[in-house]
Design a protein around this motif. Sequence first.
Motif, PDB file in Angstrom:
ATOM      1  N   ASN A 338      47.994  22.111 -29.185  1.00 35.31           N
ATOM      2  CA  ASN A 338      48.425  23.391 -28.618  1.00 35.31           C
ATOM      3  C   ASN A 338      47.735  24.560 -29.306  1.00 35.31           C
ATOM      4  O   ASN A 338      47.391  25.562 -28.664  1.00 35.31           O
ATOM      5  CB  ASN A 338      49.944  23.528 -28.716  1.00 35.31           C
ATOM      6  CG  ASN A 338      50.670  22.580 -27.780  1.00 35.31           C
ATOM      7  OD1 ASN A 338      50.106  22.132 -26.781  1.00 35.31           O
ATOM      8  ND2 ASN A 338      51.925  22.278 -28.071  1.00 35.31           N
ATOM      9  N   CYS A 339      47.535  24.436 -30.599  1.00 31.44           N
ATOM     10  CA  CYS A 339      46.825  25.482 -31.340  1.00 31.44           C
ATOM     11  C   CYS A 339      45.380  25.577 -30.872  1.00 31.44           C
ATOM     12  O   CYS A 339      44.844  26.682 -30.702  1.00 31.44           O
ATOM     13  CB  CYS A 339      46.887  25.184 -32.833  1.00 31.44           C
ATOM     14  SG  CYS A 339      46.054  26.403 -33.878  1.00 31.44           S
ATOM     15  N   SER A 340      44.749  24.445 -30.617  1.00 30.18           N
ATOM     16  CA  SER A 340      43.336  24.441 -30.211  1.00 30.18           C
ATOM     17  C   SER A 340      43.121  25.091 -28.848  1.00 30.18           C
ATOM     18  O   SER A 340      42.031  25.567 -28.550  1.00 30.18           O
ATOM     19  CB  SER A 340      42.789  23.014 -30.198  1.00 30.18           C
ATOM     20  OG  SER A 340      43.304  22.275 -29.102  1.00 30.18           O
ATOM     21  N   THR A 341      44.164  25.109 -28.012  1.00 31.55           N
ATOM     22  CA  THR A 341      44.014  25.700 -26.681  1.00 31.55           C
ATOM     23  C   THR A 341      43.921  27.224 -26.740  1.00 31.55           C
ATOM     24  O   THR A 341      43.577  27.862 -25.743  1.00 31.55           O
ATOM     25  CB  THR A 341      45.186  25.302 -25.760  1.00 31.55           C
ATOM     26  OG1 THR A 341      46.412  25.820 -26.299  1.00 31.55           O
ATOM     27  CG2 THR A 341      45.273  23.799 -25.608  1.00 31.55           C
ATOM     28  N   THR A 342      44.233  27.812 -27.898  1.00 34.44           N
ATOM     29  CA  THR A 342      44.172  29.272 -28.027  1.00 34.44           C
ATOM     30  C   THR A 342      42.776  29.766 -28.434  1.00 34.44           C
ATOM     31  O   THR A 342      42.524  30.963 -28.429  1.00 34.44           O
ATOM     32  CB  THR A 342      45.193  29.774 -29.071  1.00 34.44           C
ATOM     33  OG1 THR A 342      44.819  29.287 -30.371  1.00 34.44           O
ATOM     34  CG2 THR A 342      46.590  29.272 -28.737  1.00 34.44           C
ATOM     35  N   TYR A 343      41.878  28.841 -28.799  1.00 36.96           N
ATOM     36  CA  TYR A 343      40.548  29.245 -29.222  1.00 36.96           C
ATOM     37  C   TYR A 343      39.719  29.709 -28.032  1.00 36.96           C
ATOM     38  O   TYR A 343      39.871  29.211 -26.905  1.00 36.96           O
ATOM     39  CB  TYR A 343      39.816  28.088 -29.917  1.00 36.96           C
ATOM     40  CG  TYR A 343      40.524  27.546 -31.131  1.00 36.96           C
ATOM     41  CD1 TYR A 343      41.225  28.384 -31.997  1.00 36.96           C
ATOM     42  CD2 TYR A 343      40.495  26.181 -31.417  1.00 36.96           C
ATOM     43  CE1 TYR A 343      41.874  27.882 -33.106  1.00 36.96           C
ATOM     44  CE2 TYR A 343      41.146  25.663 -32.528  1.00 36.96           C
ATOM     45  CZ  TYR A 343      41.846  26.528 -33.362  1.00 36.96           C
ATOM     46  OH  TYR A 343      42.497  26.025 -34.463  1.00 36.96           O
ATOM     47  N   ILE A 344      38.835  30.648 -28.270  1.00 41.28           N
ATOM     48  CA  ILE A 344      37.945  31.138 -27.210  1.00 41.28           C
ATOM     49  C   ILE A 344      36.885  30.082 -26.912  1.00 41.28           C
ATOM     50  O   ILE A 344      36.156  29.640 -27.795  1.00 41.28           O
ATOM     51  CB  ILE A 344      37.266  32.459 -27.631  1.00 41.28           C
ATOM     52  CG1 ILE A 344      38.324  33.565 -27.810  1.00 41.28           C
ATOM     53  CG2 ILE A 344      36.217  32.884 -26.589  1.00 41.28           C
ATOM     54  CD1 ILE A 344      37.785  34.843 -28.388  1.00 41.28           C
ATOM     55  N   LYS A 345      36.840  29.656 -25.657  1.00 36.65           N
ATOM     56  CA  LYS A 345      35.885  28.628 -25.251  1.00 36.65           C
ATOM     57  C   LYS A 345      35.054  29.066 -24.054  1.00 36.65           C
ATOM     58  O   LYS A 345      34.397  28.257 -23.419  1.00 36.65           O
ATOM     59  CB  LYS A 345      36.630  27.326 -24.940  1.00 36.65           C
ATOM     60  CG  LYS A 345      37.358  26.756 -26.149  1.00 36.65           C
ATOM     61  CD  LYS A 345      38.104  25.480 -25.824  1.00 36.65           C
ATOM     62  CE  LYS A 345      38.838  24.957 -27.057  1.00 36.65           C
ATOM     63  NZ  LYS A 345      39.623  23.742 -26.769  1.00 36.65           N
ATOM     64  N   ASP A 346      35.095  30.353 -23.749  1.00 41.01           N
ATOM     65  CA  ASP A 346      34.328  30.878 -22.622  1.00 41.01           C
ATOM     66  C   ASP A 346      33.658  32.165 -23.074  1.00 41.01           C
ATOM     67  O   ASP A 346      34.286  33.004 -23.724  1.00 41.01           O
ATOM     68  CB  ASP A 346      35.243  31.132 -21.423  1.00 41.01           C
ATOM     69  CG  ASP A 346      34.462  31.554 -20.194  1.00 41.01           C
ATOM     70  OD1 ASP A 346      33.294  31.132 -20.068  1.00 41.01           O
ATOM     71  OD2 ASP A 346      34.998  32.314 -19.363  1.00 41.01           O
ATOM     72  N   PHE A 347      32.409  32.301 -22.745  1.00 38.98           N
ATOM     73  CA  PHE A 347      31.655  33.502 -23.127  1.00 38.98           C
ATOM     74  C   PHE A 347      30.777  33.912 -21.947  1.00 38.98           C
ATOM     75  O   PHE A 347      29.847  33.194 -21.585  1.00 38.98           O
ATOM     76  CB  PHE A 347      30.799  33.216 -24.367  1.00 38.98           C
ATOM     77  CG  PHE A 347      30.084  34.426 -24.893  1.00 38.98           C
ATOM     78  CD1 PHE A 347      30.780  35.473 -25.451  1.00 38.98           C
ATOM     79  CD2 PHE A 347      28.699  34.502 -24.818  1.00 38.98           C
ATOM     80  CE1 PHE A 347      30.110  36.592 -25.946  1.00 38.98           C
ATOM     81  CE2 PHE A 347      28.025  35.609 -25.305  1.00 38.98           C
ATOM     82  CZ  PHE A 347      28.740  36.655 -25.868  1.00 38.98           C
ATOM     83  N   SER A 348      31.115  35.016 -21.321  1.00 38.14           N
ATOM     84  CA  SER A 348      30.406  35.448 -20.111  1.00 38.14           C
ATOM     85  C   SER A 348      29.114  36.158 -20.472  1.00 38.14           C
ATOM     86  O   SER A 348      29.075  37.021 -21.367  1.00 38.14           O
ATOM     87  CB  SER A 348      31.299  36.389 -19.294  1.00 38.14           C
ATOM     88  OG  SER A 348      32.470  35.716 -18.884  1.00 38.14           O
ATOM     89  N   THR A 349      28.057  35.777 -19.770  1.00 40.70           N
ATOM     90  CA  THR A 349      26.752  36.423 -19.959  1.00 40.70           C
ATOM     91  C   THR A 349      26.106  36.635 -18.591  1.00 40.70           C
ATOM     92  O   THR A 349      26.591  36.154 -17.565  1.00 40.70           O
ATOM     93  CB  THR A 349      25.807  35.538 -20.801  1.00 40.70           C
ATOM     94  OG1 THR A 349      25.364  34.441 -20.012  1.00 40.70           O
ATOM     95  CG2 THR A 349      26.486  35.024 -22.053  1.00 40.70           C
ATOM     96  N   SER A 350      25.006  37.342 -18.599  1.00 36.76           N
ATOM     97  CA  SER A 350      24.226  37.530 -17.372  1.00 36.76           C
ATOM     98  C   SER A 350      22.979  36.653 -17.404  1.00 36.76           C
ATOM     99  O   SER A 350      22.033  36.867 -16.644  1.00 36.76           O
ATOM    100  CB  SER A 350      23.822  39.011 -17.230  1.00 36.76           C
ATOM    101  OG  SER A 350      23.081  39.436 -18.369  1.00 36.76           O
ATOM    102  N   LEU A 351      22.978  35.638 -18.297  1.00 39.01           N
ATOM    103  CA  LEU A 351      21.796  34.815 -18.522  1.00 39.01           C
ATOM    104  C   LEU A 351      21.326  34.099 -17.258  1.00 39.01           C
ATOM    105  O   LEU A 351      20.131  34.020 -16.988  1.00 39.01           O
ATOM    106  CB  LEU A 351      22.092  33.787 -19.621  1.00 39.01           C
ATOM    107  CG  LEU A 351      20.915  32.926 -20.088  1.00 39.01           C
ATOM    108  CD1 LEU A 351      19.787  33.794 -20.631  1.00 39.01           C
ATOM    109  CD2 LEU A 351      21.370  31.932 -21.147  1.00 39.01           C
ATOM    110  N   LEU A 352      22.267  33.585 -16.463  1.00 33.66           N
ATOM    111  CA  LEU A 352      21.870  32.852 -15.256  1.00 33.66           C
ATOM    112  C   LEU A 352      21.178  33.752 -14.243  1.00 33.66           C
ATOM    113  O   LEU A 352      20.244  33.339 -13.558  1.00 33.66           O
ATOM    114  CB  LEU A 352      23.087  32.168 -14.626  1.00 33.66           C
ATOM    115  CG  LEU A 352      23.748  31.096 -15.492  1.00 33.66           C
ATOM    116  CD1 LEU A 352      24.961  30.517 -14.798  1.00 33.66           C
ATOM    117  CD2 LEU A 352      22.758  29.992 -15.840  1.00 33.66           C
TER     118      LEU A 352
END
Length: 363
Positions: A338-352
């Motif tokens: 449950n603690c691990s689900t609070t970590y940031i795992k998405d980072f939006s960029t305009s790279l594509l």
Amino acid sequence: MKNVVVFFGGKSVEHDISVITGVLTCNILKDEFTVYPVYVDKKNGFYTGEILFDIDEYVKLDYKKLKRVTFLNDNGLYEIRKNKIKRIADIYCAVNCSHGGNGESGALSGVMEHTEIPFASPSVLPSAVSMDKEITKIALKGMGIKTLPYVATENLYDLEKKTARLGYPMIVKPACSGSSIGIAKANDKEELILAVLDALKYGKRAVIEKCLQDFVEINCAAYKNGKGTIIVSECERPFGKDEVLTFGDKYEKGRREFPADIPEEIAVKIKETTAKVYAALKFKGIIRIDYLVKGEAVYLNEINSVPGSLSYYLFVNAPKEYLAALKEVMDYTVKEYNCSTTYIKDFSTSLLKITGAKGYKKS
């Protein structure tokens, strides 16, 4: 009641021992959980069914009474039927009782991480390190923990030169196997060649160690409770009829001394080392570490990330008394998850968009 999955079996030389551990664990847990035994067959297929609680059913398993199952990335257990899938249950937690093979190498841990099911057993990294005896030694050296001198080999090329510094007798082991399967003592060149050839039947590499004489083998287990405290067992001494403990010594005709009759300072050192390794390699779940003791010297022999019977006998007198420890292990696992689900795992960029504009589009 909460739904729990217990994995056991698998494509491994330790398949049958794993079935015993898995059935035992399923029957311990079912008093307080809805347990889904997931038998992994020798082709790595997943199956569940009520008959899997009965050890006698495995002599000639009736697959017609089982459901083929799988997992998706939503913490669910699914039945596969006629090329369709049906959700059976939301899974609270999973426990690994699969000895050797993909069950203990970290592969199954990776499947559980990918499907977002809390896994009350060692994760990918410590599993992989523990499974490979050569990598185990490399990791332990970094921690300053003593192991026996060794070499690893994938063939017979330059074998005498590689092993010259060890001297006879030597112990030869498959690098990635367990339960003493494929292990042999070599007293001379001919026996060494035969032992290496035999060990290489079980995997790509063999580990060759200096054979310790007049030693005592000691086992010690550990787990992390619901508060995150490492609980370490008393020491056990297994006995065998030969210098090297065989499969039969471990599971058929062996005997044990518990607690082990060894000097207090040696017992303390072993327990402290067990806790140190558990913490350093970021273990969770229940593990057992095997040691070789000669005089005041203590050598770590191997780490079992999924020990036989989950080493319940090193903590309690009867299997049913182990339920409290298993619940604590699962409680900690779910809290950590449950603690691990609070970590940031998405980072939006305009790279594509940028790469598309630079000609990465399909022509």
